[in-house]
Design an enzyme around this catalytic site. Sequence first.
Site, PDB file in Angstrom:
ATOM      1  N   LYS A 230       0.859  -1.185   0.000  1.00 27.10           N
ATOM      2  CA  LYS A 230       0.000   0.000   0.000  1.00 27.10           C
ATOM      3  C   LYS A 230       0.894   1.232   0.000  1.00 27.10           C
ATOM      4  O   LYS A 230       2.086   1.137   0.256  1.00 27.10           O
ATOM      5  CB  LYS A 230      -0.858   0.025   1.263  1.00 27.10           C
ATOM      6  CG  LYS A 230      -1.919  -1.029   1.282  1.00 27.10           C
ATOM      7  CD  LYS A 230      -2.807  -0.802   2.502  1.00 27.10           C
ATOM      8  CE  LYS A 230      -3.692  -2.008   2.711  1.00 27.10           C
ATOM      9  NZ  LYS A 230      -4.100  -2.145   4.100  1.00 27.10           N
ATOM     10  N   HIS A 231       0.291   2.386  -0.233  1.00 34.53           N
ATOM     11  CA  HIS A 231       1.106   3.603  -0.233  1.00 34.53           C
ATOM     12  C   HIS A 231       1.609   3.898   1.177  1.00 34.53           C
ATOM     13  O   HIS A 231       0.945   3.594   2.167  1.00 34.53           O
ATOM     14  CB  HIS A 231       0.294   4.783  -0.757  1.00 34.53           C
ATOM     15  CG  HIS A 231       0.033   4.689  -2.220  1.00 34.53           C
ATOM     16  ND1 HIS A 231       1.047   4.768  -3.149  1.00 34.53           N
ATOM     17  CD2 HIS A 231      -1.101   4.519  -2.927  1.00 34.53           C
ATOM     18  CE1 HIS A 231       0.533   4.642  -4.363  1.00 34.53           C
ATOM     19  NE2 HIS A 231      -0.769   4.481  -4.250  1.00 34.53           N
ATOM     20  N   ALA A 232       2.785   4.535   1.226  1.00 32.31           N
ATOM     21  CA  ALA A 232       3.344   4.918   2.521  1.00 32.31           C
ATOM     22  C   ALA A 232       2.388   5.891   3.198  1.00 32.31           C
ATOM     23  O   ALA A 232       1.694   6.666   2.536  1.00 32.31           O
ATOM     24  CB  ALA A 232       4.708   5.563   2.318  1.00 32.31           C
ATOM     25  N   ALA A 240       4.061   0.240  -3.675  1.00 34.18           N
ATOM     26  CA  ALA A 240       3.006   0.971  -4.357  1.00 34.18           C
ATOM     27  C   ALA A 240       3.463   2.353  -4.818  1.00 34.18           C
ATOM     28  O   ALA A 240       2.971   2.883  -5.810  1.00 34.18           O
ATOM     29  CB  ALA A 240       1.800   1.116  -3.434  1.00 34.18           C
ATOM     30  N   ASP A 241       4.423   2.933  -4.109  1.00 29.97           N
ATOM     31  CA  ASP A 241       4.864   4.279  -4.459  1.00 29.97           C
ATOM     32  C   ASP A 241       5.787   4.301  -5.670  1.00 29.97           C
ATOM     33  O   ASP A 241       6.118   5.363  -6.190  1.00 29.97           O
ATOM     34  CB  ASP A 241       5.603   4.908  -3.267  1.00 29.97           C
ATOM     35  CG  ASP A 241       4.703   5.028  -2.052  1.00 29.97           C
ATOM     36  OD1 ASP A 241       3.507   5.263  -2.238  1.00 29.97           O
ATOM     37  OD2 ASP A 241       5.208   4.881  -0.928  1.00 29.97           O
TER      38      ASP A 241
END
Length: 597
Positions: A230-232, A240-241
């Site tokens: 998932k994004h940070a 994800a980033d």
Amino acid sequence: PDLDQKKHVELKMDQALLLIHNELVGTSLTVYWNSESCYHCLYQVLVNVSRSGKPGTPSIAAVAVNTQHGSFLRLNNTSEEREVCRLEYKFGEFGNYSLLVKRPNNGSNEISCDLVVNKDPVDSNLPVSIAFLIGLVLIIAISFLRFLLSLQDFNNWISKAINSRETDRLINSELGSPSRADPLGGDIQLEAWRPSAPPSRLRCVDTFRGLALIIMVFVNYGGGKYWYFKHASWNGLTVADLVFPCFLNLVGNQIFLSMTSILQRGCSKFKLLGKIAWRSFLLICIGVVIVNPNYCLGPLSWDKVRIPGVLQRLGVTYFVVAVLELLFAKPVPENCASERSCFSLRDLTASWPQWLFILTLESIWLTLTFFLPVPGCPTGYLGPGGIGDWGKYPNCTGGAAGYMDRVLLGDEHLYQHPSSAVLYHTEMAYDPEGILGTINSIVMAFLGVQAGKILLYYKDQTKDIVIRFTAWCCILGLTSAALTKVSENEGFIPVNKNLWSISYVTTLSSFAFFILLVLYPIVDVKGLWTGTPFFYPGMNSILVYVGHEVFKNYFPFQWKLEDNQSHKEHLTQNIVATALWVLIAYILYKKKVFFKI
Ligand SMILES: *[C@@H]1O[C@H](CO)[C@@H](O)[C@H](O)[C@H]1NC(C)=O
Ligand SMILES: *[C@@H]1O[C@H](CO)[C@@H](O)[C@H](O)[C@H]1NC(C)=O
């Protein structure tokens, strides 16, 4: 019955059960919690544990604790707000732990806090390891099969054994299918930028784009609900980033390659400008209308429509970079090969006006980010607000970038669930694809143009290309190291996907140059790998992107899980859905259907 003392807690994924036994007679406790990954965060009340009635009968409170990162626990005496003890521990998923708070029997005044494991946690990363191993085995098996098939004898033997050609012919005539030589009817080519046009297309670029796209699909479908897919939350980088900037980098790359080949074919600049404007417009429209998180609210929910977004950002970035390149387009010198100087900087010097423009844009980003006064917030603030920065600036999420979006677009028209909402308790709307960050995505795409220039100016001079890619990779990497002081939170400008900070751009550009540096020799020069299977989605990126967004809630991309809180089931579902998109892209490729705008 005291509500705080309930012993039954429904555990969700990434949680463990913590039972706090308070054996202190006459002292009730307040337990505070903080996550190791929450930077400069205020402690939050986890639970209150009432005093124990008589010695030997502890009062027990049960709570769920997060297991994604390490936890800091602090136990205070509720009435005096005096610290009793503190500890740091990394709980494991679905574990059962007890924290025993008591005075030791030897009569001293010291209070001891001991953590006991009642039931061992499960290994949450096991499914990822297994999936990885299965993938590895598949790759090895397929490579081995291909190797066998490449052996002439084996090939002969197998074709004799199953007489495949004859079978194939029979089946085809049976079903009345056209033979391969027939022109295909379902050829949806909306545009002249045919993927088959040889000079403008490099396989490594398509492979890299497909790889980024497939990771993007996997991550958007949930990534097995693992935090690293998932994004940070705010600063930092997760899988994800990585994908969106890489994608932009490749857009820049492709802009230059295809524009040069179109102009060489004698298309007028003016006509091309129209085409660029139309494409950007379409991208933005698709972004606002089709891939709109609010469209479930009904077609007329315009008062809450999210204006920024991934495709909108892509459209604007594409427009700016493409027009910039078009304005200053020069014919690529033909006789590059004759000039054998390795240290020529032709690719750079030929585009000084573009560089000037990009540097000006970047100064605007730096000026606005660090000097724009934001009411109620410190100037140059880069944090997440909420409980971050010791809770001093709860409404300052994203500093100048967030403020500009809220003023220019309005709270309602922004992304409502920023990735910092969970960990940092951010309550403001904040859009990771906002206005100010667009400047840095333009810089990102422009560095991609630079990669495209290197590939074209030094065409067929592998050594020159590899040297330049290596140089860019190192220069950008060192710039990132300087900007971030090689730290997640302590640098001058931390790596941050929500802000699209300049260090994020330099880090990811360095990464993109590195990937091209690896892929170009393997895929295009030596032909050791065809780029399968990433190559296929890379050829149909818009279709895969829009398709995966629109059909994300439909079978077979999603189904009802037996255990909604199991990483294993989520991971299986997400991998199957992602693999399906690869398969769809492969079928479309075989049928020569390419959706282009
Ligand atoms: C956790 O462990 C405690 C102590 O062994 C036990 O009493 C309790 O029932 C367990 N809870 C769960 C949900 O397994
Ligand atoms: C932040 O915003 C909320 C809601 O808009 C408001 O209630 C609160 O007082 C604000 N906090 C500060 C410190 O300005």
